[in-house]
Design a protein around this motif. Structure first.
Motif, PDB file in Angstrom:
ATOM      1  N   ALA A 194      33.007  -6.483 -15.328  1.00 32.94           N
ATOM      2  CA  ALA A 194      32.366  -5.203 -15.005  1.00 32.94           C
ATOM      3  C   ALA A 194      33.252  -4.018 -15.386  1.00 32.94           C
ATOM      4  O   ALA A 194      32.854  -2.858 -15.200  1.00 32.94           O
ATOM      5  N   GLY A 195      34.475  -4.306 -15.891  1.00 32.23           N
ATOM      6  CA  GLY A 195      35.374  -3.230 -16.293  1.00 32.23           C
ATOM      7  C   GLY A 195      36.074  -2.565 -15.133  1.00 32.23           C
ATOM      8  O   GLY A 195      36.541  -1.425 -15.237  1.00 32.23           O
ATOM      9  N   ILE A 196      36.175  -3.274 -13.993  1.00 32.54           N
ATOM     10  CA  ILE A 196      36.846  -2.719 -12.814  1.00 32.54           C
ATOM     11  C   ILE A 196      38.293  -3.185 -12.818  1.00 32.54           C
ATOM     12  O   ILE A 196      38.572  -4.383 -12.869  1.00 32.54           O
ATOM     13  N   GLU A 197      39.223  -2.220 -12.782  1.00 32.75           N
ATOM     14  CA  GLU A 197      40.642  -2.559 -12.754  1.00 32.75           C
ATOM     15  C   GLU A 197      41.149  -2.544 -11.320  1.00 32.75           C
ATOM     16  O   GLU A 197      40.896  -1.613 -10.561  1.00 32.75           O
ATOM     17  N   ARG A 198      41.844  -3.585 -10.967  1.00 27.14           N
ATOM     18  CA  ARG A 198      42.401  -3.675  -9.621  1.00 27.14           C
ATOM     19  C   ARG A 198      43.684  -2.850  -9.514  1.00 27.14           C
ATOM     20  O   ARG A 198      44.494  -2.819 -10.433  1.00 27.14           O
ATOM     21  N   ASP A 199      43.867  -2.180  -8.368  1.00 29.82           N
ATOM     22  CA  ASP A 199      45.095  -1.454  -8.075  1.00 29.82           C
ATOM     23  C   ASP A 199      45.908  -2.301  -7.111  1.00 29.82           C
ATOM     24  O   ASP A 199      45.583  -2.405  -5.927  1.00 29.82           O
ATOM     25  N   ASP A 200      46.968  -2.946  -7.622  1.00 30.69           N
ATOM     26  CA  ASP A 200      47.756  -3.855  -6.793  1.00 30.69           C
ATOM     27  C   ASP A 200      48.774  -3.128  -5.929  1.00 30.69           C
ATOM     28  O   ASP A 200      49.483  -3.748  -5.134  1.00 30.69           O
ATOM     29  N   SER A 201      48.878  -1.800  -6.055  1.00 25.90           N
ATOM     30  CA  SER A 201      49.878  -1.063  -5.281  1.00 25.90           C
ATOM     31  C   SER A 201      49.627  -1.165  -3.786  1.00 25.90           C
ATOM     32  O   SER A 201      50.550  -1.255  -2.986  1.00 25.90           O
TER      33      SER A 201
END
Length: 224
Positions: A194-201
């Motif tokens: 879906a083009g969603i980037e995860r923010d692992d911060s």
């Protein structure tokens, strides 16, 4: 299945305007047809019909003046938002006559703990006697393991019922229950597609907060 008695009235007005006027009086326009007779246009009490059709294969005993008709629902139109019945087509039947109806599947029991029960078809078409339509077909999944399947031919049919579908129709599929890691991996794949980037911060911050040593640069977690 017991007969459900409903009193009908002959309908003489037709069209959308007439139908709206009928519904405003808590009645439902309906058509009775079958047995080679001309269709009978009637109105039915809305509340009584709603209760009767809680079972999709209800056997209705319709009283119209001095006449009585046994009927089963063939097509029911409901308001898409409020769910009330807008119109009903009812098929006249006779005792001893056989009809084809869709009967719901009812699951009982528990499969193995690592198995996932998937109901592939929630109903099955059966040929039955019109006055003896079963409410459902009960299927046990007790102790079934992943990889098991229940086909239409495996169903314990009620007396007098005959399958009206292919024997190989898949009814229940028992699969391997996904682990938490597998669910997480599928979620990540779906987000990537879906083009969603995860923010692992946020995850890193949460991990540091949960670790007292990480929260204290001196490495001493106790207060002086």
């Amino acid at each position: 299945m017991a007969e459900i008695k409903i009193a009908a009235e002959t309908r003489t007005e037709f069209g959308k305007g007439a139908a709206r006027r009928i519904r405003r009086t808590d009645k439902v326009p309906a058509v009775l047809y079958g047995q080679g007779n001309d269709p009978l246009h009637v109105t039915l009490p809305g509340h009584d019909l709603m209760l009767a059709l809680k079972n999709s294969n209800a056997l209705l005993s319709i009283t119209l003046g001095k006449d009585k008709h046994l009927a089963i629902p063939k097509q029911v139109q409901r308001d898409p938002l409020k769910g009330f019945i807008e119109h009903a087509d009812l098929l006249i039947v006779k005792k001893g006559e056989r009809v084809t109806v869709d009967v719901g599947i009812h699951l009982e029991g528990e499969a193995k703990s690592d198995a996932l029960v998937v109901l592939e078809n929630s109903s099955v078409a059966l040929e039955v006697e019109a006055t003896h339509i079963p409410e459902w077909v009960t299927v046990s999944v007790e102790d079934l393991e992943a990889g098991s399947q229940i086909l239409a031919s495996d169903l314990p049919l009620p007396d007098g019922s005959v399958l009206a579908v292919e024997d190989e129709l898949l009814i229940v599929n028992i699969t391997h229950a996904p682990t938490a890691a597998e669910v997480e991996a599928e979620l990540e794949d779906a987000e990537a597609e879906a083009g969603i980037e995860r923010d692992d911060s946020d995850d890193d911050a949460a991990a540091e907060t949960a670790d007292p040593a990480a929260a204290d640069p001196s490495g001493d977690s106790e207060s002086e």
